[in-house]
Design an enzyme around this catalytic site. Structure first.
Site, PDB file in Angstrom:
ATOM      1  N   ASP A 216       0.873  -1.256   0.010  1.00  0.00           N
ATOM      2  CA  ASP A 216      -0.079   0.262  -0.016  1.00  0.00           C
ATOM      3  C   ASP A 216       1.057   1.107   0.068  1.00  0.00           C
ATOM      4  OD1 ASP A 216      -1.522   2.244   0.680  1.00  0.00           O
ATOM      5  OD2 ASP A 216      -2.527   1.103   2.314  1.00  0.00           O
TER       6      ASP A 216
ATOM      7  N   ASN B  81      -6.317  12.627 -11.193  1.00  0.00           N
ATOM      8  CA  ASN B  81      -7.092  13.061 -12.374  1.00  0.00           C
ATOM      9  C   ASN B  81      -6.692  14.658 -12.654  1.00  0.00           C
ATOM     10  OD1 ASN B  81      -9.354  14.783 -11.285  1.00  0.00           O
ATOM     11  ND2 ASN B  81      -9.955  12.723 -10.303  1.00  0.00           N
TER      12      ASN B  81
ATOM     13  N   GLY C 172      -9.576   4.509  -5.812  1.00  0.00           N
ATOM     14  CA  GLY C 172      -7.989   3.884  -5.977  1.00  0.00           C
ATOM     15  C   GLY C 172      -7.130   4.727  -5.088  1.00  0.00           C
TER      16      GLY C 172
ATOM     17  N   ASP D 220      -5.796   7.526  -5.314  1.00  0.00           N
ATOM     18  CA  ASP D 220      -6.161   8.782  -5.243  1.00  0.00           C
ATOM     19  C   ASP D 220      -6.960   9.051  -3.836  1.00  0.00           C
ATOM     20  OD1 ASP D 220      -6.310  11.438  -5.461  1.00  0.00           O
ATOM     21  OD2 ASP D 220      -7.421  11.424  -7.356  1.00  0.00           O
TER      22      ASP D 220
HETATM   23  N1  APR Z   1      -1.490   1.513  -2.938  1.00  0.00           N
HETATM   24  C1  APR Z   1      -0.895   1.206  -4.166  1.00  0.00           C
HETATM   25  N2  APR Z   1      -1.371   1.057  -5.224  1.00  0.00           N
HETATM   26  C2  APR Z   1      -2.834   1.048  -5.313  1.00  0.00           C
HETATM   27  C3  APR Z   1      -3.606   1.559  -3.854  1.00  0.00           C
HETATM   28  C4  APR Z   1      -2.801   1.817  -2.967  1.00  0.00           C
HETATM   29  N3  APR Z   1      -3.151   1.844  -1.599  1.00  0.00           N
HETATM   30  N4  APR Z   1      -4.803   1.340  -4.312  1.00  0.00           N
HETATM   31  C5  APR Z   1      -5.241   0.890  -5.578  1.00  0.00           C
HETATM   32  N5  APR Z   1      -3.887   0.710  -6.269  1.00  0.00           N
HETATM   33  C6  APR Z   1      -3.394   0.457  -7.420  1.00  0.00           C
HETATM   34  C7  APR Z   1      -4.587  -0.093  -8.182  1.00  0.00           C
HETATM   35  O1  APR Z   1      -4.964  -1.452  -8.065  1.00  0.00           O
HETATM   36  C8  APR Z   1      -3.953   0.182  -9.740  1.00  0.00           C
HETATM   37  O2  APR Z   1      -2.914  -0.863 -10.127  1.00  0.00           O
HETATM   38  O3  APR Z   1      -3.018   1.398  -8.358  1.00  0.00           O
HETATM   39  C9  APR Z   1      -3.227   1.225  -9.627  1.00  0.00           C
HETATM   40  C10 APR Z   1      -3.676   2.582 -10.198  1.00  0.00           C
HETATM   41  O4  APR Z   1      -5.350   2.592 -10.389  1.00  0.00           O
HETATM   42  P1  APR Z   1      -6.207   3.791  -9.945  1.00  0.00           P
HETATM   43  O5  APR Z   1      -5.987   4.203  -8.710  1.00  0.00           O
HETATM   44  O6  APR Z   1      -7.638   3.513 -10.451  1.00  0.00           O
HETATM   45  O7  APR Z   1      -5.488   4.898 -10.835  1.00  0.00           O
HETATM   46  P2  APR Z   1      -5.572   5.302 -12.301  1.00  0.00           P
HETATM   47  O8  APR Z   1      -5.815   3.951 -13.144  1.00  0.00           O
HETATM   48  O9  APR Z   1      -4.403   6.039 -12.763  1.00  0.00           O
HETATM   49  O10 APR Z   1      -6.971   5.957 -12.427  1.00  0.00           O
HETATM   50  C11 APR Z   1      -6.967   7.357 -12.164  1.00  0.00           C
HETATM   51  O11 APR Z   1      -8.792   7.050 -10.614  1.00  0.00           O
HETATM   52  O12 APR Z   1     -10.031   7.662  -8.869  1.00  0.00           O
HETATM   53  C12 APR Z   1      -9.189   7.995  -9.827  1.00  0.00           C
HETATM   54  O13 APR Z   1      -8.865  10.245  -9.085  1.00  0.00           O
HETATM   55  C13 APR Z   1      -8.415   9.134  -9.721  1.00  0.00           C
HETATM   56  O14 APR Z   1      -9.795   9.701 -11.530  1.00  0.00           O
HETATM   57  C14 APR Z   1      -8.437   9.227 -11.425  1.00  0.00           C
HETATM   58  C15 APR Z   1      -8.381   7.790 -11.789  1.00  0.00           C
END
Ligand code: APR
Length: 177
Positions: free
Chosen positions: A17, A31, A39, A41
């Site tokens: 994490d 974003n 996710g 974010d």
């Molecule tokens: N630590 C590490 N990796 C994580 C965590 C965490 N706590 N939570 C999720 N992930 C991983 C997901 O499994 C994925 O492989 O991070 C990667 C990116 O996923 P997202 O967070 O969905 O990011 P992204 O695909 O770049 O999409 C961005 O999602 O919610 C939003 O505001 C954000 O609109 C933007 C979009």
């Protein structure tokens, strides 16, 4: 944990994490509005407290393929670099260049601020739908290229959420010259 030394620096892969990482800066997969989301974010803003969002509001936004810096709030990390990766369509709409540019910009910010350590999530591979094997190749090539030419930051860590993502990055790191 899996590592590779490049030009006196180290690329590290860990499964975990990103919000728990004690590094100079973690990277957020944000974003363009910088107004938060799910996710990584969501997890970063929850763990980091409202101060990070206040800074994001003041900054106002960030184009795709670019990144901006805030403090780390109540996170163990001292800073957060908010990077905006591309939404994946079919890989023929500039997505590879935008994703690569995003990693490069984060590393430039880290270098400009003399950060010794920076931790990345797998940008764009969640809600934005980038196939993880392709994203891993782009992310690691961008990191390795930057380290070869600049020799900083000392530690570039990829914090992969789940075994499938870790394995995809590990496979690419093994093949990296
Ligand atoms: N630590 C590490 N990796 C994580 C965590 C965490 N706590 N939570 C999720 N992930 C991983 C997901 O499994 C994925 O492989 O991070 C990667 C990116 O996923 P997202 O967070 O969905 O990011 P992204 O695909 O770049 O999409 C961005 O999602 O919610 C939003 O505001 C954000 O609109 C933007 C979009």
């Amino acid at each position: 944990m899996k590592t590779k030394d490049i030009n006196g620096c180290r690329i590290e892969l860990v499964e975990g994490d990103i919000t728990t990482q004690d590094v100079d800066s973690i990277v957020n997969a944000a974003n363009s509005s910088l107004r938060g989301g799910g996710g990584v974010d969501g997890a970063i803003h929850r763990a980091g407290g409202p101060g990070i969002m206040e800074e994001c509001r003041r900054i106002g936004g960030c184009p795709t393929g670019w990144a901006v810096l805030t403090g780390g709030g109540t996170l163990p990390a001292r800073h957060v670099i908010h990077a905006v990766g591309p939404v994946y369509r079919d890989g023929r709409h500039g997505e590879p260049e935008l994703l690569s540019g995003c990693y490069r910009r984060c590393l430039e910010i880290a270098a400009e601020n003399r950060f010794e350590s920076v931790a990345f999530p797998s940008i764009s591979t969640g809600a934005y739908g980038y196939p993880v094997a392709d994203a891993a190749r782009i992310a690691l090539a961008a990191a390795a290229g930057f380290l070869r030419s600049k020799g900083v930051p000392g530690v570039v860590r990829f914090v992969l959420f789940g075994k499938a993502a870790f394995d995809a990055y590990a496979k690419v790191l093994d093949g990296l010259e």
